[in-house]
Design an enzyme around this catalytic site. Structure first.
Site, PDB file in Angstrom:
ATOM      1  N   GLU A 129      46.990  31.610  60.427  1.00 54.17           N
ATOM      2  CA  GLU A 129      47.931  31.057  61.412  1.00 54.17           C
ATOM      3  C   GLU A 129      48.356  29.648  61.034  1.00 54.17           C
ATOM      4  OE1 GLU A 129      45.214  32.694  62.307  1.00 54.17           O
ATOM      5  OE2 GLU A 129      45.561  33.904  64.113  1.00 54.17           O
TER       6      GLU A 129
ATOM      7  N   ASP B 182      50.702  29.861  58.096  1.00 62.67           N
ATOM      8  CA  ASP B 182      52.022  30.380  58.463  1.00 62.67           C
ATOM      9  C   ASP B 182      52.841  29.360  59.249  1.00 62.67           C
ATOM     10  OD1 ASP B 182      51.337  32.664  57.221  1.00 62.67           O
ATOM     11  OD2 ASP B 182      50.818  33.771  59.059  1.00 62.67           O
TER      12      ASP B 182
ATOM     13  N   LEU C 186      43.166  41.520  19.017  1.00 58.54           N
ATOM     14  CA  LEU C 186      41.740  41.285  18.805  1.00 58.54           C
ATOM     15  C   LEU C 186      41.141  42.426  18.005  1.00 58.54           C
ATOM     16  CD1 LEU C 186      40.269  40.177  22.254  1.00 58.54           C
ATOM     17  CD2 LEU C 186      40.269  38.887  20.119  1.00 58.54           C
TER      18      LEU C 186
ATOM     19  N   GLU D 207      33.248  35.614  27.050  1.00 58.59           N
ATOM     20  CA  GLU D 207      33.872  35.844  28.363  1.00 58.59           C
ATOM     21  C   GLU D 207      34.219  37.320  28.510  1.00 58.59           C
ATOM     22  OE1 GLU D 207      38.222  34.292  27.353  1.00 58.59           O
ATOM     23  OE2 GLU D 207      37.042  32.700  28.292  1.00 58.59           O
TER      24      GLU D 207
ATOM     25  N   LYS E 106      36.236  40.747  28.776  1.00 55.33           N
ATOM     26  CA  LYS E 106      37.533  41.217  28.300  1.00 55.33           C
ATOM     27  C   LYS E 106      38.166  41.990  29.443  1.00 55.33           C
ATOM     28  CE  LYS E 106      39.781  43.705  24.475  1.00 55.33           C
ATOM     29  NZ  LYS E 106      40.916  44.017  25.263  1.00 55.33           N
TER      30      LYS E 106
ATOM     31  N   CYS F 149      46.836  71.579  56.744  1.00 55.78           N
ATOM     32  CA  CYS F 149      46.411  72.617  57.668  1.00 55.78           C
ATOM     33  C   CYS F 149      46.643  72.061  59.070  1.00 55.78           C
ATOM     34  CB  CYS F 149      44.926  72.938  57.472  1.00 55.78           C
ATOM     35  SG  CYS F 149      44.288  74.027  58.762  1.00 55.78           S
TER      36      CYS F 149
END
Ligand code: IVH
Length: 650
Positions: free
Chosen positions: A31, A34, A80, A108, A110, A414
């Site tokens: 809020e 916004d 790579l 790190e 991938k 159904c």
């Protein structure tokens, strides 16, 4: 609003968004955000000449492009080299050592998404370019600007290319696919395709709706002066980019291997898909020394995880009827092991999908499974067909109750409310974890109770008697007593669970919580207009809810009388206690499911989040606590055991 105030407001909005999207640690409510956004928008309408380039209003353009222009990267984007096991890793390291044995490594994840090159000049995002052939790609700046984890402006003023991977998190991936299926569009085969497809949308609004996430992994052209890659990356993150969930330095092959094993084990708990770990030489001056082959840099390598895709054969296609009556085709495949789990079934989504992919019984197919992503068939290997494969006809009659099906195109339903599959599945759903959480009332038992004529609707659960249960096969006194107790314990459940358990179409856990919070025990008598004012509610949801209550008013009232659901406590009502208003993170195995502990703490006014930061007040840990515990210790966050927590509450 004055110009000065406008500038401050834009900076504040960017700060809010940074905390929300990049740090996962909000400092303002939706809020508040916004309301401020509206003011900024208003000011910009009156003073278009003042609009700042990094104003959040500048993220979503409404111009639909007719195509993408090509653009050159300022420096090449390489590929790579992959290695798949420890021996191959050793070979790579030995090749590095031959050129220079005095190096260390930086590891790190991938990320499995689409690579992206961002060009910043004078601190401003100038261009976003897809990888393309590595020399030139497509210019998708408009789309890139909609990604909230990409800052429009950064504090680094020199010309710099920041490179990384655009990914879609697993939950978001499932959400997008559900939405696509509903619209009769083909679902994405995997999060990687979904990310790439979302980036290359001509309408930036579509890209904006996909909640893409950008994770930086390196730089191209730049004039920064760091000696270690780990430091350079830390600097890049500090410019406002998202940090990967895990990264680590390593001295040698053994350390790399143990980091790899840990990441492989933990990968399912990451919000995004990983397909391996990237190992990079950490000393930057060695990068040039090591140089490149025709395709790859020699100073990094991708240590891939075992494939999550495997080839198998479809033995049969069975039809499942869910609680809403939708008939879902499911492939029964020759069992294959993928990432430690045996996969025997894969969803085929719907009949349009089967026709689109031309899937037949007997086909060899590629099947994909990863983490929370439901196993699915991504490709039919048509070359392997023998001619004996069988096509599946669109069913006309319900495989369970035999009544005529309604064929709506993508969905076949159904219509028979009393269809056994619908009833049984809605009872299973009613008792499931995210609903009334009745332990012991799983698929088999519900079917047994239904077949014995004891339970024909959820209401019947509450008049089950010991003597009835004892007549059933496999029920001894203990099992019967436990089940009756579990059913009894569902009385007094939280109201949102009760609403969720009704299984109203389009109303899931989040919507149920919103309704419970806003209307409390008046939940049955709300008007469509009132619902549409709630955040996240559209017309379809509101209509579905109101219509359900109109038709089922009496049944819901009866259930409510029996169950006596508990409306949410107003948040301010949490009485004084040591956790009120505190930021708490839970980790490790505890004596009860973590979710239960989370809810309990929330009822005491604590804010429970999933990641540890400097702002965390307490890390509460159970057995086998891992990286979160280490992080808390390194940040000086107070750590307590589950027992200590209980003592503090007592
Ligand atoms: S380093 C030398 N680091 O994987 C070019 N790439 O298979 C590689 N990728 O095109 C840059 N995570 O899009 C690097 N941590 C990471 C990565 C990563 C994902 C992608 C990247 C690259 C592809 C190569």
């Amino acid at each position: 609003m004055t110009y000065e105030e406008y500038k401050k407001s834009v900076a504040l909005l960017n700060k809010y968004a940074y905390h929300y999207y990049v740090l996962d640690d909000p400092i303002a409510t939706d809020e508040e955000y916004d309301a401020l956004y509206k003011k900024v928008e208003e000011y910009e309408k009156q003073h278009p000449e003042h609009i700042l380039k990094d104003s959040p209003t500048q993220r979503v353009g409404d111009k639909v492009a007719d195509g993408f222009k090509k653009a050159k990267h300022l420096s090449r984007m390489w590929s790579l080299e992959d290695v798949f096991n420890h021996e191959e890793l050793l070979e790579w390291i030995n090749r590095v050592y031959k050129i220079d044995s005095d190096v260390t490594f930086y590891c790190e994840p991938k990320f499995d998404g689409a690579s992206l090159n961002l060009i910043y000049e004078e601190g401003e995002l100038k261009m976003g370019i897809t990888r393309g052939d590595g020399i030139e790609g497509e210019e998708i700046t408009q789309n890139v600007k909609t990604i909230r984890t990409i800052p429009l402006s950064i504090a680094e003023k020199s010309l710099i290319e920041i490179r990384g991977e655009v990914v879609i998190e697993k939950e978001e991936f499932e959400r997008i696919n559900q939405e696509r299926l509903k619209k009769g569009e083909p679902p994405f085969a995997n999060p990687r395709n979904a990310a790439a497809g979302s980036l290359r949308q001509l309408d930036p609004k579509v890209t904006a709706s996909r909640n893409l996430v950008f994770l930086p992994y390196g730089v191209g052209v730049h004039s920064l002066n760091f000696s270690l890659l780990s430091e350079l990356m830390e600097y890049i993150y500090s410019l406002g980019f998202k940090r990967p969930p895990f990264r680590a330095k390593a001295k040698d092959a053994d350390e790399i291997e143990s980091i790899y094993q840990k990441m492989k084990q933990e990968r399912e708990s990451y919000p995004m898909m990983l397909d391996g770990m990237v190992v990079k030489v950490n000393e930057l001056q060695k990068h040039e020394e090591l140089g490149y082959t025709v395709k790859y840099p020699r100073f990094m390598v991708a240590y891939k995880f075992p494939a999550v895709e495997k080839v198998t054969r479809i033995k049969d296609i069975v039809l499942q009827v869910g609680r809403t009556g939708v008939v879902t085709p499911v492939a029964v495949v020759e069992p294959v092991e993928i990432e430690g789990a045996v996969v025997e079934r894969a969803t085929l989504h719907n009949f349009d999908e089967i026709e689109r992919k031309d899937i037949r019984i007997g086909d060899y197919v590629i099947i994909l499974r990863s983490g929370d992503v439901i196993p699915k068939i991504t490709k039919v290997l048509k070359d392997r067909r023998t001619g004996a494969e069988k096509k599946l006809e669109r069913p006309k009659y319900c495989p369970v109750c035999g009544s005529e099906l309604l064929d709506e195109g993508a969905l076949i339903k159904c219509q028979n409310l009393a269809c056994e599959a619908r009833v049984v599945n809605s009872i299973i759903y009613f008792a499931s974890k995210q609903c009334l959480n009745i332990e012991g009332l799983g698929e088999k038992i519900v079917e047994q109770l239904y077949k014995a004529g004891l339970v024909k609707s959820v209401l019947d659960l509450y008049s089950l008697r010991m003597e009835d249960l004892l007549l059933l096969e496999g029920f001894k006194e203990k099992k019967a007593r436990n089940l009756l107790q579990a059913i009894e314990a569902s009385k007094g459940s939280e109201l949102w669970r009760f609403i969720n358990a009704l299984g109203i179409e389009h109303i899931g856990e989040v919507a149920s919580k919103t309704i419970a919070e806003h209307f409390g025990l008046k939940y049955k008598d709300v008007a469509k207009e009132e619902l549409m004012e709630l955040e996240g509610f559209g017309e379809e949801m509101a209509e579905s809810y109101v219509e359900f209550m109109r038709v089922n008013y009496e049944t819901v009232s009866k259930l409510e009388e029996i169950i006596q659901p508990r409306p949410p406590q107003k948040k301010e009502e949490a009485s004084e206690n040591l956790f009120k208003g505190k930021r708490v993170v839970l980790t490790g195995t505890m004596s009860r499911p973590r979710n239960e502990i989370k809810e309990m703490l929330e009822s005491y006014g604590a804010k429970v989040s999933s990641s540890v930061s400097k702002k965390t007040d307490y890390l509460i840990y159970g057995e086998d606590a891992g990286s979160k515990y280490d992080k808390a210790v390194s940040l000086g966050v107070k750590t307590i055991t589950e027992e200590e927590m209980m003592e503090m509450l007592a």
